[in-house]
Design a protein around this motif. Sequence first.
Motif, PDB file in Angstrom:
ATOM      1  N   ASP A   1       0.807  -1.228   0.000  1.00 25.36           N
ATOM      2  CA  ASP A   1       0.000   0.000   0.000  1.00 25.36           C
ATOM      3  C   ASP A   1       0.844   1.284   0.000  1.00 25.36           C
ATOM      4  OD1 ASP A   1       0.918  -0.273   2.575  1.00 25.36           O
ATOM      5  OD2 ASP A   1      -1.007   0.098   3.542  1.00 25.36           O
TER       6      ASP A   1
ATOM      7  N   ILE B   1      -1.425  -8.448   3.478  1.00 28.72           N
ATOM      8  CA  ILE B   1      -2.134  -9.472   4.261  1.00 28.72           C
ATOM      9  C   ILE B   1      -3.580  -8.992   4.446  1.00 28.72           C
ATOM     10  CG2 ILE B   1      -2.235 -10.597   6.538  1.00 28.72           C
ATOM     11  CD1 ILE B   1       0.124 -11.549   4.788  1.00 28.72           C
TER      12      ILE B   1
ATOM     13  N   LYS C   1      -5.559  -2.610  11.330  1.00 27.68           N
ATOM     14  CA  LYS C   1      -5.629  -1.991  12.660  1.00 27.68           C
ATOM     15  C   LYS C   1      -7.054  -1.638  13.122  1.00 27.68           C
ATOM     16  CE  LYS C   1      -1.108   0.468  12.277  1.00 27.68           C
ATOM     17  NZ  LYS C   1      -0.492   1.770  12.044  1.00 27.68           N
TER      18      LYS C   1
HETATM   19  P1  AMP Z   1       0.958   1.812   8.619  1.00 25.59           P
HETATM   20  O1  AMP Z   1       0.312   1.011   9.656  1.00 25.59           O
HETATM   21  O2  AMP Z   1      -0.011   2.309   7.608  1.00 25.59           O
HETATM   22  O3  AMP Z   1       1.897   2.848   9.159  1.00 25.59           O
HETATM   23  O4  AMP Z   1       1.869   0.786   7.807  1.00 25.59           O
HETATM   24  C1  AMP Z   1       3.161   0.433   8.208  1.00 25.59           C
HETATM   25  C2  AMP Z   1       3.762  -0.540   7.232  1.00 25.59           C
HETATM   26  O5  AMP Z   1       3.043  -1.779   7.266  1.00 25.59           O
HETATM   27  C3  AMP Z   1       3.722  -0.083   5.772  1.00 25.59           C
HETATM   28  O6  AMP Z   1       4.927  -0.450   5.133  1.00 25.59           O
HETATM   29  C4  AMP Z   1       2.556  -0.839   5.197  1.00 25.59           C
HETATM   30  O7  AMP Z   1       2.675  -1.042   3.810  1.00 25.59           O
HETATM   31  C5  AMP Z   1       2.624  -2.150   5.966  1.00 25.59           C
HETATM   32  N1  AMP Z   1       1.298  -2.783   6.068  1.00 25.59           N
HETATM   33  C6  AMP Z   1       0.193  -2.270   6.685  1.00 25.59           C
HETATM   34  N2  AMP Z   1      -0.852  -3.121   6.590  1.00 25.59           N
HETATM   35  C7  AMP Z   1      -0.396  -4.216   5.896  1.00 25.59           C
HETATM   36  C8  AMP Z   1      -1.003  -5.447   5.471  1.00 25.59           C
HETATM   37  N3  AMP Z   1      -2.280  -5.741   5.728  1.00 25.59           N
HETATM   38  N4  AMP Z   1      -0.233  -6.307   4.774  1.00 25.59           N
HETATM   39  C9  AMP Z   1       1.069  -6.042   4.495  1.00 25.59           C
HETATM   40  N5  AMP Z   1       1.688  -4.906   4.882  1.00 25.59           N
HETATM   41  C10 AMP Z   1       0.980  -3.984   5.568  1.00 25.59           C
END
Ligand code: AMP
Length: 330
Positions: free
Chosen positions: A148, A186, A198
């Motif tokens: 993402d 995921i 989250k």
């Molecule tokens: P964030 O929680 O948006 O700050 O995301 C932190 C990191 O986790 C980023 O590199 C996202 O791309 C990765 N990430 C968040 N959700 C997923 C998921 N469901 N699957 C794989 N990577 C994720």
Amino acid sequence: MKRSLSGIKPTGNLTLGNYIGALKNFKKYQDDYENFIFIADLHALTLPIDPIELRNNTKDIVAFYIAAGLDPEKTTIFLQSDVSAHSEINTILQNYLYMGELSRMTQFKDKSKKMNENAIGLGLFAYPVLMCGDILLYDADVVPVGEDQKQHVELCRDLVHRFNNRYNKELFKMPEPIIPKVGARIMSLSDPTRKMSKSDPKGDIFLKDDLNIVRKKIMSAVTDLGSDIYFDPVNKPGISNLLQIYASLKEITIKEAEEIFKDCHRYGEFKKAVADVVIEVLTPFQAKYKEVLASGKIDEILNEGARRANYIANKTLIKVKKTVGLYVHK
Ligand code: AMP
Ligand code: TRP
């Protein structure tokens, strides 16, 4: 030495998706690269968040970083808000990114469409500007992120072209997004067509979840018709998601995972194997996380990280200021 940089926003309870897509890959670079891993706390303010929650999440992420194998001696672990150069470069870079391209960012479109049109913060819109600054301040060669975030790193690449061309020099290095081959996205266990993110206590596995709950969530994951176990995200999104989780945590390919389960025609048995591997990984991870929080070392780690990060970031900022014509004097 080449540099790697990445970060996570302290906006909620981190999930197994964060671990597989991002966290577990951060340590891959710490031996051969200069590794900068930060907590994107300024980015956390782009959506309303309770101050106490933000502070607690921030400390949690430091502990998660260490639990995931980052060694503060080798990796510079720091808070974005401890390095004022992030905000300063943001002020400069915002003039080189365009409203049209920012409004086409998927993350902005997804988040803003759920909001009242009159209450969308400017920071949410300008999110990728700050992110470009994060990357460029450290001359990062690689940026390990989940799927993402790829679009934001690509926007940063466009900005590097634009900026270097405009000033006719190789000021910024071209960063490369590193997306894991397995597990870059995921999905939720309760709805495998949605990303694990989250916000769904039933479908998300939180890194702090009690391990009995983790097992229950996996055993009740939504699966698909049939009883064969193979990778087909369109027709078998639930099974494919569990295969990704399994393969990623075992550090094997999807093909190898399929091979292991080719004669297993019972979803229950397969889910048990997935739950076992998740628990095998989370058991030492959670123990280390608790140990770090109890050690009282968080501030020490962040102080040292801020010192090292400021040194590098300020040097870049001066180069940028000079390039655009700001008068840098003694
Ligand atoms: P964030 O929680 O948006 O700050 O995301 C932190 C990191 O986790 C980023 O590199 C996202 O791309 C990765 N990430 C968040 N959700 C997923 C998921 N469901 N699957 C794989 N990577 C994720
Ligand atoms: N936007 C990223 C996320 O939500 C976090 C982040 C902020 C980041 N700045 C970054 C990731 C720079 C990599 C590089 O996951």
